[in-house]
Design a protein around this motif. Structure first.
Motif, PDB file in Angstrom:
ATOM      1  N   GLU A  38       0.823  -1.211   0.000  1.00  0.00           N
ATOM      2  CA  GLU A  38       0.000   0.000   0.000  1.00  0.00           C
ATOM      3  C   GLU A  38       0.857   1.261   0.000  1.00  0.00           C
ATOM      4  O   GLU A  38       0.513   2.259  -0.634  1.00  0.00           O
ATOM      5  CB  GLU A  38      -0.926   0.008   1.226  1.00  0.00           C
ATOM      6  N   LEU A  39       1.992   1.204   0.702  1.00  0.00           N
ATOM      7  CA  LEU A  39       2.850   2.392   0.746  1.00  0.00           C
ATOM      8  C   LEU A  39       3.394   2.726  -0.638  1.00  0.00           C
ATOM      9  O   LEU A  39       3.406   3.905  -1.027  1.00  0.00           O
ATOM     10  CB  LEU A  39       4.005   2.151   1.723  1.00  0.00           C
ATOM     11  N   TYR A  40       3.822   1.720  -1.404  1.00  0.00           N
ATOM     12  CA  TYR A  40       4.379   1.991  -2.730  1.00  0.00           C
ATOM     13  C   TYR A  40       3.311   2.549  -3.667  1.00  0.00           C
ATOM     14  O   TYR A  40       3.586   3.445  -4.469  1.00  0.00           O
ATOM     15  CB  TYR A  40       4.994   0.720  -3.306  1.00  0.00           C
ATOM     16  N   HIS A  41       2.085   2.016  -3.553  1.00  0.00           N
ATOM     17  CA  HIS A  41       1.004   2.557  -4.390  1.00  0.00           C
ATOM     18  C   HIS A  41       0.673   3.986  -3.967  1.00  0.00           C
ATOM     19  O   HIS A  41       0.441   4.857  -4.825  1.00  0.00           O
ATOM     20  CB  HIS A  41      -0.232   1.667  -4.269  1.00  0.00           C
ATOM     21  N   ARG A  42       0.646   4.236  -2.669  1.00  0.00           N
ATOM     22  CA  ARG A  42       0.270   5.569  -2.195  1.00  0.00           C
ATOM     23  C   ARG A  42       1.320   6.608  -2.581  1.00  0.00           C
ATOM     24  O   ARG A  42       0.990   7.746  -2.948  1.00  0.00           O
ATOM     25  CB  ARG A  42       0.092   5.538  -0.674  1.00  0.00           C
ATOM     26  N   VAL A  43       2.602   6.235  -2.507  1.00  0.00           N
ATOM     27  CA  VAL A  43       3.674   7.206  -2.755  1.00  0.00           C
ATOM     28  C   VAL A  43       3.964   7.374  -4.237  1.00  0.00           C
ATOM     29  O   VAL A  43       4.162   8.496  -4.724  1.00  0.00           O
ATOM     30  CB  VAL A  43       4.956   6.776  -1.995  1.00  0.00           C
ATOM     31  N   PHE A  44       3.995   6.257  -4.993  1.00  0.00           N
ATOM     32  CA  PHE A  44       4.500   6.317  -6.364  1.00  0.00           C
ATOM     33  C   PHE A  44       3.428   6.260  -7.446  1.00  0.00           C
ATOM     34  O   PHE A  44       3.766   6.489  -8.611  1.00  0.00           O
ATOM     35  CB  PHE A  44       5.499   5.171  -6.592  1.00  0.00           C
ATOM     36  N   ASP A  45       2.194   5.956  -7.114  1.00  0.00           N
ATOM     37  CA  ASP A  45       1.162   5.960  -8.160  1.00  0.00           C
ATOM     38  C   ASP A  45       0.884   7.380  -8.637  1.00  0.00           C
ATOM     39  O   ASP A  45       0.726   7.625  -9.845  1.00  0.00           O
ATOM     40  CB  ASP A  45      -0.127   5.300  -7.648  1.00  0.00           C
ATOM     41  N   ALA A  46       0.825   8.315  -7.692  1.00  0.00           N
ATOM     42  CA  ALA A  46       0.558   9.709  -8.075  1.00  0.00           C
ATOM     43  C   ALA A  46       1.781  10.349  -8.725  1.00  0.00           C
ATOM     44  O   ALA A  46       1.669  11.070  -9.714  1.00  0.00           O
ATOM     45  CB  ALA A  46       0.124  10.514  -6.859  1.00  0.00           C
ATOM     46  N   GLU A  47       2.966  10.072  -8.175  1.00  0.00           N
ATOM     47  CA  GLU A  47       4.213  10.613  -8.710  1.00  0.00           C
ATOM     48  C   GLU A  47       5.179   9.457  -8.936  1.00  0.00           C
ATOM     49  O   GLU A  47       5.899   9.052  -8.019  1.00  0.00           O
ATOM     50  CB  GLU A  47       4.821  11.633  -7.741  1.00  0.00           C
ATOM     51  N   LEU A  52       9.015   7.311 -14.155  1.00  0.00           N
ATOM     52  CA  LEU A  52       8.831   6.123 -14.992  1.00  0.00           C
ATOM     53  C   LEU A  52       8.096   4.984 -14.299  1.00  0.00           C
ATOM     54  O   LEU A  52       7.268   4.318 -14.914  1.00  0.00           O
ATOM     55  CB  LEU A  52      10.209   5.600 -15.455  1.00  0.00           C
ATOM     56  N   PHE A  53       8.372   4.744 -13.020  1.00  0.00           N
ATOM     57  CA  PHE A  53       7.890   3.539 -12.352  1.00  0.00           C
ATOM     58  C   PHE A  53       6.853   3.894 -11.294  1.00  0.00           C
ATOM     59  O   PHE A  53       7.153   4.625 -10.341  1.00  0.00           O
ATOM     60  CB  PHE A  53       9.053   2.784 -11.699  1.00  0.00           C
ATOM     61  N   ASN A  54       5.641   3.380 -11.479  1.00  0.00           N
ATOM     62  CA  ASN A  54       4.626   3.552 -10.453  1.00  0.00           C
ATOM     63  C   ASN A  54       4.728   2.423  -9.436  1.00  0.00           C
ATOM     64  O   ASN A  54       5.622   1.576  -9.506  1.00  0.00           O
ATOM     65  CB  ASN A  54       3.223   3.614 -11.069  1.00  0.00           C
ATOM     66  N   GLY A  55       3.804   2.407  -8.485  1.00  0.00           N
ATOM     67  CA  GLY A  55       3.879   1.412  -7.419  1.00  0.00           C
ATOM     68  C   GLY A  55       3.830  -0.016  -7.926  1.00  0.00           C
ATOM     69  O   GLY A  55       4.583  -0.883  -7.456  1.00  0.00           O
ATOM     70  N   GLU A  56       2.965  -0.293  -8.901  1.00  0.00           N
ATOM     71  CA  GLU A  56       2.840  -1.650  -9.421  1.00  0.00           C
ATOM     72  C   GLU A  56       4.115  -2.094 -10.121  1.00  0.00           C
ATOM     73  O   GLU A  56       4.561  -3.240  -9.969  1.00  0.00           O
ATOM     74  CB  GLU A  56       1.653  -1.714 -10.393  1.00  0.00           C
ATOM     75  N   GLN A  57       4.739  -1.196 -10.872  1.00  0.00           N
ATOM     76  CA  GLN A  57       5.970  -1.547 -11.571  1.00  0.00           C
ATOM     77  C   GLN A  57       7.131  -1.741 -10.603  1.00  0.00           C
ATOM     78  O   GLN A  57       7.980  -2.616 -10.814  1.00  0.00           O
ATOM     79  CB  GLN A  57       6.299  -0.448 -12.592  1.00  0.00           C
ATOM     80  N   ILE A  58       7.179  -0.943  -9.541  1.00  0.00           N
ATOM     81  CA  ILE A  58       8.228  -1.127  -8.540  1.00  0.00           C
ATOM     82  C   ILE A  58       8.111  -2.490  -7.892  1.00  0.00           C
ATOM     83  O   ILE A  58       9.110  -3.197  -7.685  1.00  0.00           O
ATOM     84  CB  ILE A  58       8.159  -0.002  -7.488  1.00  0.00           C
ATOM     85  N   LEU A  59       6.883  -2.905  -7.575  1.00  0.00           N
ATOM     86  CA  LEU A  59       6.684  -4.230  -6.975  1.00  0.00           C
ATOM     87  C   LEU A  59       7.019  -5.335  -7.969  1.00  0.00           C
ATOM     88  O   LEU A  59       7.615  -6.351  -7.603  1.00  0.00           O
ATOM     89  CB  LEU A  59       5.239  -4.367  -6.493  1.00  0.00           C
TER      90      LEU A  59
END
Length: 424
Positions: A38-47, A52-59
């Motif tokens: 949830e933290l990766y989606h919350r932090v990186f989905d918006a920015e 280049l990499f949103n939360g889903e791609q980072i995971l």
């Protein structure tokens, strides 16, 4: 197959792998590691990270656990294999060659060496014997023959590169073992609460109890240091120990390391009117700020007209908000009650919680051992390997001397005339 082995063990490939691994290691410092999805989606989905990499791609790319990811461990295995093959194909044969004695038998062979001198003397054999005794006194290893000798010094330096490679391989094995077999646990404990740690068989290993936690602040109220007094009970009261940990001062206990990692606010003690003092749990409100905790309290018996108590420090102040986000008042822990929405409200105290991080890394001994082996190998590599040959030619009344050195040839070139002068 030989071409593949030669390519894998190529020095340029190993250097390239080191650069790639160093760059990938940097990713672990730039991207938060081993947090919730949830933290990766919350932090990186918006920015998106780097745009280049949103939360889903980072995971998906395993950037949330770089050091234990399959691709990072594969890079370590590749580098380890390259070092092993390089040691087998290059360093081991070089060491074997260095241990073999080379016997030059003719003056013509010595004349082709990097350093070569010929001394005209009346008794070359006697001078050869004096050179033999002088070299032996200086700690050179000698191999004697009639009218000639071979000498060497610093052969241990040839072991250095092999030890460096071995140390790096042991270090990487330890790092991989720690990533795969290590454990990491972070918990927030309020004073008086305890945490029971289990071993791999599910048996109680040790109970950690927080006896006291304090936050040291500067005159402006900013946190400077956190200190936790812990009681560690391995199951027997006679073996229980009390230790203090703080930031940058962890505790190592039975293969575990306990760090003072963070802090938070656990509960607030409030009194509504003439009620008993109630200890109510606080929760984080990230929408109000990075370190803001609070609790919603109803001011009517039917649960209506709620107010929000928000605070960012155990010292207060505690701001009270209405349901319409209007500031209704400010409370100081320990101060007299303040009337809020017609009810006297008093905050008796705020209970902070200590954020304790526990790590168990079985690969640490191998990592330290690998560092030690690599450092020893590096130190030995600094030792210059010197080789010297001398041939006496009585018929021509000449003593021929030649030498080689794998590093610092100038020092041997300066030493050689001194040796010849000492036996003259």
């Amino acid at each position: 197959m030989k071409r593949l082995i030669a390519w894998i063990s190529d020095l340029r490939v190993a250097i390239g792998l080191l650069i790639v691994i160093a760059a990938c290691s940097g990713l672990g410092t730039l991207v938060p590691q081993k947090e919730s999805a949830e933290l990766y989606h919350r932090v990186f989905d918006a920015e998106p990270w780097l745009g280049l990499f949103n939360g889903e791609q980072i995971l998906a790319l395993q950037l949330d656990h770089v050091y234990s990811s399959s691709w990072f461990l594969a890079l370590l295995a590749w580098l380890g294999l390259a070092l092993i093959l390089c040691s087998w194909r290059r360093q081991w044969p070089a060491l074997q060659a260095a241990l073999r004695w080379i016997d030059y038998q003719t003056p013509r062979q010595l004349s082709k060496l990097t350093l070569a001198e010929t001394v005209v003397c009346d008794d070359p054999s006697a001078r050869l014997q004096r050179l033999d005794a002088l070299l032996a006194a200086k700690g050179w290893q000698l191999q004697r023959h009639p009218d000639r000798l071979s000498a060497r010094r610093g052969v241990s330096g040839r072991v250095g590169p092999l030890l460096v490679h071995a140390g790096l391989v042991v270090l990487m094995v330890g790092a991989a073992w720690g990533s795969l077999g290590g454990q990491r646990l972070e918990r927030y404990l309020a004073p008086g609460n305890e945490l029971e740690l289990l071993n791999s068989r599910g048996e109680s290993q040790v109970t950690v109890t927080l006896k006291r936690f304090g936050v040291e602040r500067d005159p402006a109220g900013r946190p400077e240091q956190f200190r936790s007094l812990l009681r560690l009970d391995p199951g027997s009261a006679a073996q229980a120990e009390t230790h203090e940990i703080s930031v940058n001062h962890p505790l190592r206990y039975r293969g575990m390391t306990l760090y003072q990692a963070d802090w938070s606010l656990a509960a607030v003690q409030v009194q509504l009117g003439k009620s008993p003092i109630l200890e109510l749990p606080l929760q984080s409100f990230p929408q109000l700020g990075e370190q803001v905790w609070g609790i919603v309290l109803p001011t009517r018996p039917d649960g209506s007209n709620p107010v929000l108590l928000a605070l960012s420090s155990e010292q207060g102040p505690i701001t009270v908000y209405s349901a319409d986000a209007e500031v209704l008042g400010s409370l100081i822990p320990g101060a007299e009650a303040t009337e809020i929405e017609g009810i006297p409200l008093k905050v008796a105290g705020v209970i902070p919680a200590s954020g304790i991080l526990l790590k168990r890394d079985p690969g640490v001994p191998l990592v330290y051992g690998g560092f030690g082996i690599a450092l020893l190998g590096g130190a030995l590599s600094l030792i210059a390997t010197r080789q010297l040959w001398a041939i006496a030619e009585p018929s021509a009344q000449k003593l021929h001397v030649g030498g080689l050195c794998n590093r610092n040839l100038t020092a041997l070139a300066l030493e050689l005339p001194g040796l010849l002068a000492a036996v003259g």
